[in-house]
Enzyme design. Structure first.
Site, PDB file in Angstrom:
ATOM      1  N   THR A 195     -21.169  45.194  37.197  1.00 40.45           N
ATOM      2  CA  THR A 195     -21.245  43.735  37.134  1.00 40.45           C
ATOM      3  C   THR A 195     -20.150  43.083  36.297  1.00 40.45           C
ATOM      4  OG1 THR A 195     -22.782  43.952  35.280  1.00 40.45           O
ATOM      5  CG2 THR A 195     -23.739  43.678  37.490  1.00 40.45           C
ATOM      6  N   GLU A 196     -19.484  43.857  35.426  1.00 41.24           N
ATOM      7  CA  GLU A 196     -18.497  43.246  34.527  1.00 41.24           C
ATOM      8  C   GLU A 196     -17.367  44.229  34.223  1.00 41.24           C
ATOM      9  OE1 GLU A 196     -20.341  41.650  31.015  1.00 41.24           O
ATOM     10  OE2 GLU A 196     -22.138  41.037  32.100  1.00 41.24           O
ATOM     11  N   LEU A 197     -16.867  44.896  35.231  1.00 43.04           N
ATOM     12  CA  LEU A 197     -15.940  46.005  35.018  1.00 43.04           C
ATOM     13  C   LEU A 197     -14.604  45.527  34.458  1.00 43.04           C
ATOM     14  CD1 LEU A 197     -15.188  49.001  35.372  1.00 43.04           C
ATOM     15  CD2 LEU A 197     -14.517  48.449  37.725  1.00 43.04           C
TER      16      LEU A 197
END
Length: 944
Positions: free
Chosen positions: A821-823
């Site tokens: 989700t927030e790489l």
């Protein structure tokens, strides 16, 4: 052990002044957008930018003209007794100028005299004794035979009503052909007003202007003292050498000093320094308006020399912040940098910023310390950012992939090579596992059995006591090392114990992996690290359990990983997981032997990124985003502290704008986040509520948000980072988390509801291990929470594929879709950054449980972490960005051949949109078709 950000952009509305070192901040620190009623607010800033150890090119000279490219229409420009407008460049002009599709130019029309044209006053932006260069792209249009002259002129107005005209450049241009006008000028004395304008073509001929630049090029011999006007610094009177001219207090008073404290505080660079005194708020400070001196889409470096004084404080945070007002009265607070300042010495505050949109007003100010503390400032410099050369590719000789650098790992020679850290005792025991731990086995392949011997550590009186070994000469810079061991604890422990493989790198702690143990079994510990700077001493040691608890360590291995071998394996896995057998069945006029070409236009697997409201004002950002992503998540604009910074004071405008933007480009969206469980991210007004009022506020938040956006977000992160925070659970009881899920599902049944947390995939945080995450999800489901997906944030350093894969395998048992989700990955060397990004993208795309990948930004200065961007601040795609684009191209399927005797054509392909072109002797037919997600063979009928 949390990184400096996990869920980025915690730039809340400025009434929240938490100083959480773990809060999520972009490199440009934050961008807060508020309506024009919000004034004089403080804001947080990130730490100083790390310097790049690469050669720098000379700084570019600043353009003194406002709206030089007409991106804001004709703002700041005036037509001289004629009319004008701005239009988008037509294709022939784009070809001539090699400009992008968003370029604009001005058209000056209804001209009745040759002197009529377009003008801008530049009085406040030039100085006498300075040589300025003029460069403009110009053209003409109308009933014209041959060419026409375009002239650049200065109009010089004096108090006695005298007006002089100075021709500074001339060029001859052909109709509908762009020409370049160049010239120079220098004024020995300064008139009362200076107006620059372009004129020249005959009456009735339209004057076309694509861009204009006036830049400082040098000093005249008689005026060498006026250096600041030409050294690139946009700040006027930057060293306070004259007086406080051009400076003002921001809610406080400012004074000038040549010394303080009986001569103990002296200027560092000039004759004077300034102080901001009588400060009653943290945002009070010293400021200068720089409107007209900064331009959109350009990066600027900022450097200030500061210290503090008074109120018995010895060290405190000092920040540089930019206040920006747009033409539509939207306000932004952009954090540039912060530093821990002291009352003992001057320190340097350094940072960088970029404006996405053209501003109507810009103010830079220094703020931060508590009320009553004076801010002292010696100097301030704002310059166009220096360009850095791309990072060189790394060539590492003799990498020795898979070779353990630990001496006497199997303890065949007792404890030789090992030493006790502290006063503990080391001995050798037997009975440990004989097989290599699974994560290491995935990297190493078939391996020799372990010896079954282990190090027993007794007489531990501190948590850090354990076995150690020096590995200074064995570690190579920039190699990625995997860490693997079996660990166990003795009896007598009270509660779960954390065991950690750590490295001491010149007295700096580096986390090599962690595991939490609460039983008497052997546990695998796995992690990774990379050393980027030469160290005088590197020690590896195992630590963690409480004093008095024995520690056992077996089969410690530290070895360089072979990423390219892993990539070969992942390509095979990707083909199995993501491609399917496709048969095109033709009907109509097709015949056996007809040649066809199949090209995939887009892979429909979700690849997304984080965006913010200000980003969509930047055309180049938008162009890269729309071309390379099909999903979006908002960095801040949906978070509670953003939508309701004060109770009942709502701001949904930014989220609405972003949703409209995404919808216009067919971009799907994730909702991040409804709640955030970490206390430091919760607004002060919520923290001050009693239990009943807080419960009501939670319900109002759910009802207001999910009713407003029902059906518009495909996903919601319901309560962010529940493995790392417990604010709402602590205040509202153990059922509140499940209730949040249940109520969210009632309000918007169409949305998939996610848990979301960090350090799940890297083995570095025992609080958020896959096992802990699974336990939390099962507990929520037992309480009736409709958990629909698992969010792994993915803020990771030096990733190792098998460690990431192990976490995905464990979580995949639950049968829920997994999304990164927030790489983001961070490295100052963009080639290493590209390698790290490729590791994560390949591992995720090759795993059957992963159904989407969201990057946490891609554009420099709008990222959660420094050195994690794919596109540099001014639009150059770096090596990491090129790698991302290359992988996206690799994951498109193309095929060609002939239709067989059954009127079929077979190939393997990814899900997404395709075009098929059928070519025969008489005609060419083109059709598009869709391949849905799936793993079984599919037949697609195409009627010709």
């Amino acid at each position: 052990m949390r990184r400096a950000c996990a869920c980025c952009f915690t730039s809340q509305s400025p009434d929240i002044n938490h100083q959480n070192p773990n809060s999520d901040k972009p490199s440009q620190s934050f961008v807060v957008t508020q309506n024009s009623t919000q004034t004089n607010n403080a804001s947080e800033a990130s730490g100083a930018m790390e310097e790049h150890p690469t050669k720098l090119s000379p700084p570019r000279a600043a353009n003194i003209l406002l709206n030089h490219d007409f991106s804001m229409g004709l703002q700041y420009w005036h037509t001289n007794c004629c009319n004008g407008y701005v239009t988008l460049a037509e294709s022939n002009y784009r070809d001539e100028l090699s400009i992008n599709s968003y370029a604009k130019y001005a058209v000056v029309t209804d001209r009745n005299e040759c002197w009529q044209g377009l003008e801008q006053e530049i009085t406040n932006n030039i100085s006498p004794g300075i040589t300025y260069s003029v460069s403009a792209s110009v053209g003409v249009s109308g009933s014209l035979q041959g060419s026409a002259d375009v002239v650049a002129t200065l109009k010089l107005l004096y108090k006695d009503s005298t007006t002089n005209y100075l021709c500074i450049g001339r060029t001859s241009v052909l109709k509908e052909k762009w020409g370049k006008l160049e010239g120079t000028f220098s004024l020995s004395t300064m008139p009362d007003r200076v107006v620059f304008y372009l004129e020249g073509p005959p009456p009735g001929i339209d004057l076309l202007i694509q861009s204009v630049e006036i830049t400082c090029t040098g000093l005249n011999e008689l005026e060498t003292g006026n250096a600041n006007a030409c050294n690139g610094n946009l700040i006027l009177n930057p060293n306070f050498n004259d007086d406080p001219k051009n400076w003002s207090g921001r809610g406080c008073k400012i004074s000038l000093h040549d010394s303080m404290c009986n001569g103990k505080v002296l200027p560092q660079s000039g004759k004077f320094f300034a102080s901001a005194t009588e400060r009653t708020q943290s945002w009070n400070g010293i400021q200068q308006e720089i409107t007209g001196r900064v331009q959109r889409k350009l990066a600027y470096d900022v450097a200030a020399v500061v210290r503090v004084s008074g109120n018995n404080i010895t060290t405190t945070d000092v920040r540089a912040t930019l206040w920006v007002q747009s033409p539509n009265s939207r306000e932004q607070y952009i954090g540039i940098a912060n530093v821990q300042a002291t009352d003992k010495d001057w320190v340097q505050l350094k940072g960088k910023f970029l404006l996405n949109a053209s501003p109507s007003k810009v103010v830079i100010y220094i703020e931060g310390p508590p009320s009553g503390v004076d801010i002292l400032i010696d100097s301030l410099v704002v310059k166009l950012a220096q360009k850095t050369h791309p990072s060189p590719p790394l060539r590492i000789e003799n990498s020795a992939h898979g070779v353990n650098i630990i001496e006497n790992s199997n303890l065949s020679n007792s404890t030789n090579g090992w030493f006790p850290l502290g006063s503990c005792t080391l001995s050798v025991g037997t009975g440990s596992p004989h097989i290599v731990p699974p994560m290491a086995r995935d990297s190493l392949g078939p391996s020799e059995r372990l010896s079954g011997r282990f190090i027993l550590v007794t007489n531990r009186t501190q948590t850090w006591m354990g076995p150690g070994q020096m590995i200074t000469d064995k570690v190579k810079l920039f190699l990625t090392y995997q860490v693997s061991a079996w660990v166990k604890i003795g009896s007598g422990a009270t509660g779960a114990q954390n065991v950690n493989v750590a490295l001491g790198v010149d007295n700096q702690w580096v986390n090599g992996g962690q595991v939490e143990i609460s039983d008497d079994r052997w546990h695998e510990i796995g992690g990774s690290f990379r050393i980027a700077k030469q160290a005088a001493k590197i020690m590896v040691y195992i630590q963690g359990p409480a004093p008095g608890v024995d520690l056992m360590v077996a089969g410690l291995q530290i070895f360089p990983v072979d990423r390219h071998a892993r990539f070969r394996y992942l390509r095979t896995q990707t083909d199995k997981i993501r491609r399917r057998d496709i048969t095109l069945k033709f009907s109509g006029s097709s015949s056996s032997g007809t040649f066809i070409k199949v090209r995939q236009l887009q892979n429909s697997f979700p690849f997304g990124t984080c965006i913010s409201r200000t980003n969509i004002d930047h055309e180049d950002f938008v162009e890269f985003f729309v071309k390379n992503f099909n999903w979006a998540v908002f960095g801040n604009e949906l978070k509670w502290y953003w939508t309701e910074p004060q109770q009942a004071n709502f701001n949904y405008k930014d989220a609405d704008d972003l949703l409209d933007f995404c919808k216009s480009h067919n971009i799907e969206t994730r909702g991040h986040c409804i709640f955030w469980e970490v206390q430091s991210t919760v607004q002060q007004w919520i923290q001050s509520l009693n239990k009943n009022d807080m419960m009501a506020a939670v319900q109002n938040r759910l009802t207001g948000l999910l009713t407003r956006y029902k059906g518009k977000f495909k996903h919601y992160d319901v309560n962010n980072e529940m493995l790392h925070g417990s604010f709402f659970q602590d205040h509202l009881g153990k059922d509140i988390r499940a209730d949040m899920f249940k109520n969210a599902n009632k309000l918007d049944p169409s949305a998939l509801l996610f848990v979301n947390d960090y350090h799940v995939e890297d083995g570095r945080d025992a609080r958020s291990s896959p096992e802990k995450y699974i336990e939390q999800i099962l507990q929520l489901q037992e309480q009736g929470a409709p958990v629909g997906g698992i969010g792994i944030q993915g803020h990771i350093d030096s990733p190792v594929g098998p460690v990431v894969r192990s976490a995905l395998d464990k979580l995949g048992i639950l049968g829920l879709p997994i999304w990164f989700t927030e790489l983001d990955v961070s490295s100052i060397n963009e080639h290493i950054r590209a390698d790290d990004l490729e590791v994560m993208l390949r591992e995720a795309f090759a795993h059957p449980a992963v159904e989407g990948i969201m990057l946490w930004g891609f554009w420099e200065l709008f990222m959660c972490r420094d050195n994690s961007h794919l596109v540099n601040a001014e639009g150059e795609i770096n090596e990491a960005g090129k790698r991302y684009v290359a992988l996206k191209h690799e994951w498109l399927s193309h095929a060609s051949g002939q239709i067989d005797e059954k009127s079929e054509f077979k190939f393997r392909g990814f899900q997404g949109t395709y075009n098929v072109e059928i070519v025969n002797d008489s005609k060419k037919i083109s059709k598009t078709f869709e391949v849905e997600k799936g793993d079984t063979a599919v037949v697609i009928s195409i009627d010709l």
